[in-house]
Design a protein around this motif. Sequence first.
Motif, PDB file in Angstrom:
ATOM      1  N   HIS A   7       0.907  -1.458   0.058  1.00  0.00           N
ATOM      2  CA  HIS A   7       0.365   0.297   0.127  1.00  0.00           C
ATOM      3  C   HIS A   7       0.762   0.833  -0.222  1.00  0.00           C
ATOM      4  CE1 HIS A   7      -3.617   2.617   2.050  1.00  0.00           C
ATOM      5  NE2 HIS A   7      -3.164   2.867   1.299  1.00  0.00           N
ATOM      6  N   LEU A   8       0.894   2.242  -1.010  1.00  0.00           N
ATOM      7  CA  LEU A   8       1.392   3.443  -1.330  1.00  0.00           C
ATOM      8  C   LEU A   8      -0.360   4.502  -0.371  1.00  0.00           C
ATOM      9  CD1 LEU A   8       3.498   5.826  -2.070  1.00  0.00           C
ATOM     10  CD2 LEU A   8       2.338   4.672  -4.135  1.00  0.00           C
ATOM     11  N   ASP A   9       0.094   5.573   0.157  1.00  0.00           N
ATOM     12  CA  ASP A   9      -0.364   6.557   1.193  1.00  0.00           C
ATOM     13  C   ASP A   9       0.468   7.671   0.508  1.00  0.00           C
ATOM     14  OD1 ASP A   9      -2.412   8.210   1.914  1.00  0.00           O
ATOM     15  OD2 ASP A   9      -2.602   7.032   2.999  1.00  0.00           O
ATOM     16  N   MET A  10       0.304   8.157  -1.115  1.00  0.00           N
ATOM     17  CA  MET A  10       0.291   8.450  -1.620  1.00  0.00           C
ATOM     18  C   MET A  10      -0.180  11.033  -0.702  1.00  0.00           C
ATOM     19  SD  MET A  10       1.940   9.932  -4.217  1.00  0.00           S
ATOM     20  CE  MET A  10       2.137  11.574  -4.431  1.00  0.00           C
ATOM     21  N   LEU A  11      -0.757  10.743   0.109  1.00  0.00           N
ATOM     22  CA  LEU A  11      -1.008  11.932   1.456  1.00  0.00           C
ATOM     23  C   LEU A  11       0.516  11.942   1.575  1.00  0.00           C
ATOM     24  CD1 LEU A  11      -2.472  13.970   2.453  1.00  0.00           C
ATOM     25  CD2 LEU A  11      -3.430  12.279   4.752  1.00  0.00           C
ATOM     26  N   HIS A  12       0.747  11.243   2.678  1.00  0.00           N
ATOM     27  CA  HIS A  12       2.299  11.215   2.832  1.00  0.00           C
ATOM     28  C   HIS A  12       3.096  11.935   2.056  1.00  0.00           C
ATOM     29  CE1 HIS A  12       0.263   9.315   6.258  1.00  0.00           C
ATOM     30  NE2 HIS A  12      -0.265   7.736   6.049  1.00  0.00           N
ATOM     31  N   ALA A  13       3.295  11.036   1.374  1.00  0.00           N
ATOM     32  CA  ALA A  13       3.961  12.238   0.431  1.00  0.00           C
ATOM     33  C   ALA A  13       3.925  13.282  -0.379  1.00  0.00           C
ATOM     34  CB  ALA A  13       4.221  10.708  -0.995  1.00  0.00           C
ATOM     35  N   ALA A  14       2.592  13.470  -0.267  1.00  0.00           N
ATOM     36  CA  ALA A  14       2.576  15.013  -1.016  1.00  0.00           C
ATOM     37  C   ALA A  14       2.767  16.042   0.381  1.00  0.00           C
ATOM     38  CB  ALA A  14       0.566  15.170  -1.118  1.00  0.00           C
ATOM     39  N   ARG A  15       2.300  15.424   0.946  1.00  0.00           N
ATOM     40  CA  ARG A  15       2.737  16.280   2.513  1.00  0.00           C
ATOM     41  C   ARG A  15       4.150  17.116   2.591  1.00  0.00           C
ATOM     42  NH1 ARG A  15      -1.272  13.173   7.099  1.00  0.00           N
ATOM     43  NH2 ARG A  15      -3.198  14.654   7.331  1.00  0.00           N
ATOM     44  N   ARG A  16       4.899  15.896   2.156  1.00  0.00           N
ATOM     45  CA  ARG A  16       6.380  16.088   2.118  1.00  0.00           C
ATOM     46  C   ARG A  16       6.743  16.935   0.875  1.00  0.00           C
ATOM     47  NH1 ARG A  16       6.423  11.435   5.060  1.00  0.00           N
ATOM     48  NH2 ARG A  16       7.973  11.985   6.727  1.00  0.00           N
ATOM     49  N   LEU A  17       6.520  17.264  -0.255  1.00  0.00           N
ATOM     50  CA  LEU A  17       6.677  17.633  -1.507  1.00  0.00           C
ATOM     51  C   LEU A  17       6.284  18.503  -1.696  1.00  0.00           C
ATOM     52  CD1 LEU A  17       6.432  14.593  -4.088  1.00  0.00           C
ATOM     53  CD2 LEU A  17       7.950  16.150  -3.740  1.00  0.00           C
ATOM     54  N   TRP A  18       4.617  18.830  -1.058  1.00  0.00           N
ATOM     55  CA  TRP A  18       3.736  20.792  -1.376  1.00  0.00           C
ATOM     56  C   TRP A  18       3.579  20.808  -0.189  1.00  0.00           C
ATOM     57  CZ3 TRP A  18       2.746  15.840  -4.375  1.00  0.00           C
ATOM     58  CH2 TRP A  18       3.551  16.030  -6.119  1.00  0.00           C
ATOM     59  N   ARG A  19       3.875  20.380   0.465  1.00  0.00           N
ATOM     60  CA  ARG A  19       3.114  21.609   2.096  1.00  0.00           C
ATOM     61  C   ARG A  19       3.900  22.491   2.089  1.00  0.00           C
ATOM     62  NH1 ARG A  19       2.731  18.749   7.878  1.00  0.00           N
ATOM     63  NH2 ARG A  19       1.607  18.016   7.153  1.00  0.00           N
ATOM     64  N   MET A  20       5.260  22.804   2.018  1.00  0.00           N
ATOM     65  CA  MET A  20       5.545  24.493   1.979  1.00  0.00           C
ATOM     66  C   MET A  20       5.369  25.253   0.843  1.00  0.00           C
ATOM     67  SD  MET A  20       6.765  24.640   5.463  1.00  0.00           S
ATOM     68  CE  MET A  20       8.143  26.007   5.034  1.00  0.00           C
ATOM     69  N   SER A  21       5.548  24.811  -0.052  1.00  0.00           N
ATOM     70  CA  SER A  21       4.629  25.372  -1.313  1.00  0.00           C
ATOM     71  C   SER A  21       3.826  26.392  -1.043  1.00  0.00           C
ATOM     72  CB  SER A  21       5.350  23.868  -2.238  1.00  0.00           C
ATOM     73  OG  SER A  21       4.015  23.894  -2.732  1.00  0.00           O
ATOM     74  N   GLU A  22       4.051  27.669  -2.890  1.00  0.00           N
ATOM     75  CA  GLU A  22       3.160  27.812  -2.811  1.00  0.00           C
ATOM     76  C   GLU A  22       1.715  27.602  -4.105  1.00  0.00           C
ATOM     77  OE1 GLU A  22       4.389  31.531  -4.448  1.00  0.00           O
ATOM     78  OE2 GLU A  22       5.418  32.114  -2.514  1.00  0.00           O
ATOM     79  N   GLU A  23       3.030  26.396  -4.540  1.00  0.00           N
ATOM     80  CA  GLU A  23       2.418  25.770  -5.233  1.00  0.00           C
ATOM     81  C   GLU A  23       0.639  25.306  -4.461  1.00  0.00           C
ATOM     82  OE1 GLU A  23       4.228  23.052  -7.456  1.00  0.00           O
ATOM     83  OE2 GLU A  23       4.762  24.198  -8.915  1.00  0.00           O
ATOM     84  N   GLY A  24       1.420  24.428  -3.743  1.00  0.00           N
ATOM     85  CA  GLY A  24       0.118  23.200  -2.684  1.00  0.00           C
ATOM     86  C   GLY A  24      -0.205  24.407  -2.088  1.00  0.00           C
ATOM     87  N   ASP A  25       0.361  25.512  -2.063  1.00  0.00           N
ATOM     88  CA  ASP A  25      -0.622  26.970  -1.216  1.00  0.00           C
ATOM     89  C   ASP A  25      -1.280  26.273   0.339  1.00  0.00           C
ATOM     90  OD1 ASP A  25      -1.973  28.824  -0.814  1.00  0.00           O
ATOM     91  OD2 ASP A  25      -4.303  27.968  -1.361  1.00  0.00           O
ATOM     92  N   ARG A  26      -0.574  25.259   1.190  1.00  0.00           N
ATOM     93  CA  ARG A  26      -0.323  24.788   1.758  1.00  0.00           C
ATOM     94  C   ARG A  26      -1.445  24.399   2.511  1.00  0.00           C
ATOM     95  NH1 ARG A  26       3.936  27.024   5.386  1.00  0.00           N
ATOM     96  NH2 ARG A  26       4.734  29.187   4.612  1.00  0.00           N
ATOM     97  N   SER A  27      -1.801  23.636   1.572  1.00  0.00           N
ATOM     98  CA  SER A  27      -3.209  22.087   1.658  1.00  0.00           C
ATOM     99  C   SER A  27      -2.867  21.304   0.654  1.00  0.00           C
ATOM    100  CB  SER A  27      -4.098  23.602   1.388  1.00  0.00           C
ATOM    101  OG  SER A  27      -5.504  22.130   0.868  1.00  0.00           O
ATOM    102  N   CYS A  28      -3.092  20.665   1.652  1.00  0.00           N
ATOM    103  CA  CYS A  28      -2.214  18.834   0.829  1.00  0.00           C
ATOM    104  C   CYS A  28      -4.112  17.864   0.746  1.00  0.00           C
ATOM    105  CB  CYS A  28      -1.673  18.268   1.901  1.00  0.00           C
ATOM    106  SG  CYS A  28      -0.281  18.770   2.035  1.00  0.00           S
ATOM    107  N   LYS A  29      -5.350  18.777   0.932  1.00  0.00           N
ATOM    108  CA  LYS A  29      -6.383  18.064   0.018  1.00  0.00           C
ATOM    109  C   LYS A  29      -6.008  17.549  -1.320  1.00  0.00           C
ATOM    110  CE  LYS A  29     -10.573  19.368   1.006  1.00  0.00           C
ATOM    111  NZ  LYS A  29     -11.890  19.844   1.358  1.00  0.00           N
TER     112      LYS A  29
END
Length: 455
Positions: free
Chosen positions: A222-244
């Motif tokens: 099982h790969l849960d992409m939420l955890h990888a997404a939080r590391r990749l994009w939480r601090m970015s302006e692209e992610g807008d600090r939201s990982c929905k």
Amino acid sequence: MASSSLSRLRDVARGTGAGPSPTDGARVEAPAPGGVRELTYAPVDEEGLPLDPRLARPDGGIGDLSGARLDTTAHGPCVVVEHLYEPDHHHGRLRVEACGAVCLDDTLDLLAGRELRPRQPRLGAAPTRLVYFDLETTGLSGGAGMLAFLAGVGEWTPAGFRTTQFLLPSFAAERALLHALNAYLGDDAVLVTYNGRTFDVPVMELRGEMQRVPQVVCDVPHLDMLHAARRLWRMSEEGDRSCKLTHLEESVLGVGRVGDVGGFEIPARFFQFVRGGSAQVLEPVLMHNRLDLLSLAALTAHAQQLVRDGRDTPPSGATAFGLGALYERGGWIDPAIACFRAAAADHWQTRDLRRAAARSLARLLRRQRRFAEAAEAWQQVLQLGGRPQVLREAREALAIHHEHRGGQLEEARRHAEAGAAQAIGRGEREDFTRRLARLERKLARATPVAPLWNE
């Protein structure tokens, strides 16, 4: 969902605990495979009538649902809806064919944070298929009363990205859905979800226990992409600090949904359908689920490509910082250092992000015993300023370095004095005070004493 609650419900399902209340439904005896008769429970309305009028219709009540068919299994009817996205179909900035580039290698293990092996390996089984998985349920609060009425799976095929959705035509058809999903997944699937580790998989585990149909999704890698997404994009302006997922598909993939059904509407639409309403009310729900699956596949492909490319050439800014965090967690030290350096040196980024990257770089270099480089990174943290606790950490690290490794006692005392001035709390002040006292003694011994007379 609390493990104790799941354990109690598992005991009920296995017949070792208190059974359901008679008010929960009408108890009926149903033949099971192999001639074994067991008790099942069918939900009833206020008048005690079963809420499964669709089972009396030949098409299961889905005649007006586009692309749907009714599969009659040994365990009852199950509605299956299939849809194909052609390889040249654009999903935001990516073409659908990019989903086919995702492969089972060490980069996918890095995104998962673990080697993708089955929790309970099966004889002769080897994970070869990536299957994207997403549920639509009758609520989000959990518990025995929450049903997964739509189980969507997506998979890359030579013809394109195919979604297969298993839909309940009535409450009494849940067992058929669970068996159909198990048959689809088989033993060679690797599951990819978004927050599935804490929601989708526990829901399926509970429903499987309640219906005595253990679910394959609970045992496959099982790969849960939420955890990888939080590391990749939480601090970015692209992610807008939201990982929905809906936010990331817009900011990272460039996908804009028009007329998408709101999550709060989805349970009500299913209840309207199952009580005899037109199946057309579920069309937006099916589309919502398909888009979730396609976005999950595209996001996984994009993330894996970032991991591959970043090993040789670090990206810029916030993406570099997030990628460095992924590399560090996976033990890829040199790429992590390169990415942290790139993020800390990117003057187009905010001071907060650059300081966070420099701090992560300093900590990683210190653990690698590359002390001189770590000191340079701590110095950058001080130059960028920030919260007092971060500055105190940098001051302490630099005081230790200059005292014990650099041999620069005056510089060590300067950092210790600044740290003591910023200290909060008795413990911090005492630590810096002891360090200052030790440095004063060392400086006193190192200072030559001037003679009292001329020879």
